[in-house]
Design a protein around this motif. Sequence first.
Motif, mmCIF file in Angstrom:
data_model
loop_
_atom_site.group_PDB
_atom_site.id
_atom_site.type_symbol
_atom_site.label_atom_id
_atom_site.label_comp_id
_atom_site.label_asym_id
_atom_site.label_seq_id
_atom_site.Cartn_x
_atom_site.Cartn_y
_atom_site.Cartn_z
ATOM 1 N N CYS A 1 -6.492 -8.798 -14.728
ATOM 2 C CA CYS A 1 -5.923 -8.916 -13.380
ATOM 3 C C CYS A 1 -6.455 -10.169 -12.682
ATOM 4 N N ASN B 1 -3.768 -12.816 -11.218
ATOM 5 C CA ASN B 1 -3.553 -12.961 -9.767
ATOM 6 C C ASN B 1 -3.368 -14.408 -9.313
ATOM 7 N N LYS C 1 1.711 -6.881 -4.637
ATOM 8 C CA LYS C 1 0.605 -6.336 -5.429
ATOM 9 C C LYS C 1 0.029 -5.105 -4.743
ATOM 10 N N TYR D 1 -4.226 -1.594 -16.435
ATOM 11 C CA TYR D 1 -4.154 -2.715 -15.502
ATOM 12 C C TYR D 1 -4.177 -4.059 -16.245
ATOM 13 N N SER E 1 0.846 -1.190 0.000
ATOM 14 C CA SER E 1 0.000 0.000 0.000
ATOM 15 C C SER E 1 0.883 1.241 0.000
ATOM 16 N N TYR F 1 -2.925 -3.393 -9.832
ATOM 17 C CA TYR F 1 -4.135 -3.993 -10.389
ATOM 18 C C TYR F 1 -5.375 -3.198 -9.986
ATOM 19 N N ALA F 2 -6.480 -3.534 -10.641
ATOM 20 C CA ALA F 2 -7.790 -3.007 -10.270
ATOM 21 C C ALA F 2 -8.696 -4.203 -9.985
ATOM 22 N N PRO F 3 -9.495 -4.153 -8.917
ATOM 23 C CA PRO F 3 -10.332 -5.311 -8.557
ATOM 24 C C PRO F 3 -11.293 -5.748 -9.655
ATOM 25 N N ASP G 1 -3.364 -2.469 -4.938
ATOM 26 C CA ASP G 1 -4.665 -2.103 -5.489
ATOM 27 C C ASP G 1 -4.557 -0.651 -5.959
#
Length: 459
Positions: free
Chosen positions: A66, A70, A89, A107, A41, A59-61, A91
């Motif tokens: 992604c 993952n 990783k 992403y 983070s 990445y993007a959720p 976010d």
Amino acid sequence: MLCHWFLGWNPPVTMVGLVKVVAAAMSVVALARASEVQVLSGDNFHDATSEGFWLVEFYAPWCGHCKRLNPVLDEVAEEAREKGMLIGKVDATAHAKLSESFGVRGYPTLKFRTSPNEEWKAYSGGRKAKDILGFADRMLKDPLTHVTSKADLDEFLESTANVGVGFVIGLGESGSDGDAFEAASSLAKSMQHRYHFAFTSDAAAVGIDRSGNFLASLEAGEAPKFFPGALPTTAGMKEAEFKAAEEWIGSNDTPLVSEIGGHNFAKLGKQEGKLLVMAVVDPKAPETRTFLEGYRAVARSITTAADPEGISGRFVFGHLNGVHWAEFVKQFNVIGDLPRIVVLDKGGERFYEDPEVNEADEIETFLQQVFAGAIPAQREGVKGTLNRYWKRFKALGPSGMLLVLPFLLLILACVLTPGDDSDELETQAQERAVGAAAASAAGDASASADAPKETKKDQ
């Protein structure tokens, strides 16, 4: 003490014992976490990555690519750590400021750094487990592998299988001493994150028919390609003198037949002056291996052709998993019935295909006809949507024709209705709407597909 004995429990004799127990437990937890993908983070990124070799995913959720990557990173994290590479990783949607500082525009974006003394660089390799682990192996060894025999060269080329080609630098009799070796090491080090490099001081001993200093691109089973310029001979040479070698390496890094995926589709499809030939196959079909062997022979025949018209430099070859990318290849009229051949002109947003072409001799003839302009091009994207749906309805037979009739009348009404020809966006929107409605009536999904490429929102 009697109470403790009765309960069958003996307390730690001292606080030192308790501390040891807690420390051991913490070390077990730390080891378990180290074998996983580390969650980073904005608060912990710089401290966590201050030491060691790191590969970090931004990445993007919601990102589809992604979500596919993952699990691969989770799978390889422990083995990568054992090799010496840690995986993390971030976010990017939750830590936008950190992501922006790394220039993240899409992403997933992968960045790496082998030590705190180096700048973060973009990872552009494959995204399968073997690719990521191969990258770790490549970055953790010397940038130049010394080859002294044909067996050494074969072993080196086998190690390049995940990227397709390797580069060999011939240093004549100077070997690993002197400025020429320092220059070769500098060149290899600067491009190690993308390529495999080796050097030899005896070209004949390793099976390369070349004398003096040279730079060669090699692929197992194929003839070498040689850099036509002068190889840098001192590590302190001007940047421009290294640039020529670097540019040649970048334009000769493609194997004879590439496995097409998200990591290389854009590059293969945008090589200047070249069309991308895609063999769309089902990897699990029993006939695929034989088909790809014949396809490879065609690629070799065309790329080595002594043709004054220039066909040898007109095509780049690859094969695509038509099951995994089934939705994407529908836009090229490929709906099942594999294998198929599609020739893609990304620059012109056109493609060429013929469902009857699936044998080696047919493929070569087809490509010669494409090169000669004898095969009509079809359109990609919105401009080709109606043609693709028409072919689908024809495949349905009489029932398909009954279904398509109302939509043909609708299209005719749109064409005959007066309007402003300059409003191209509105015209395209109408074409999309008609195509989507037609597909729905036929019980088929839209041909718009998840392409094996990177986009600004979904790489």
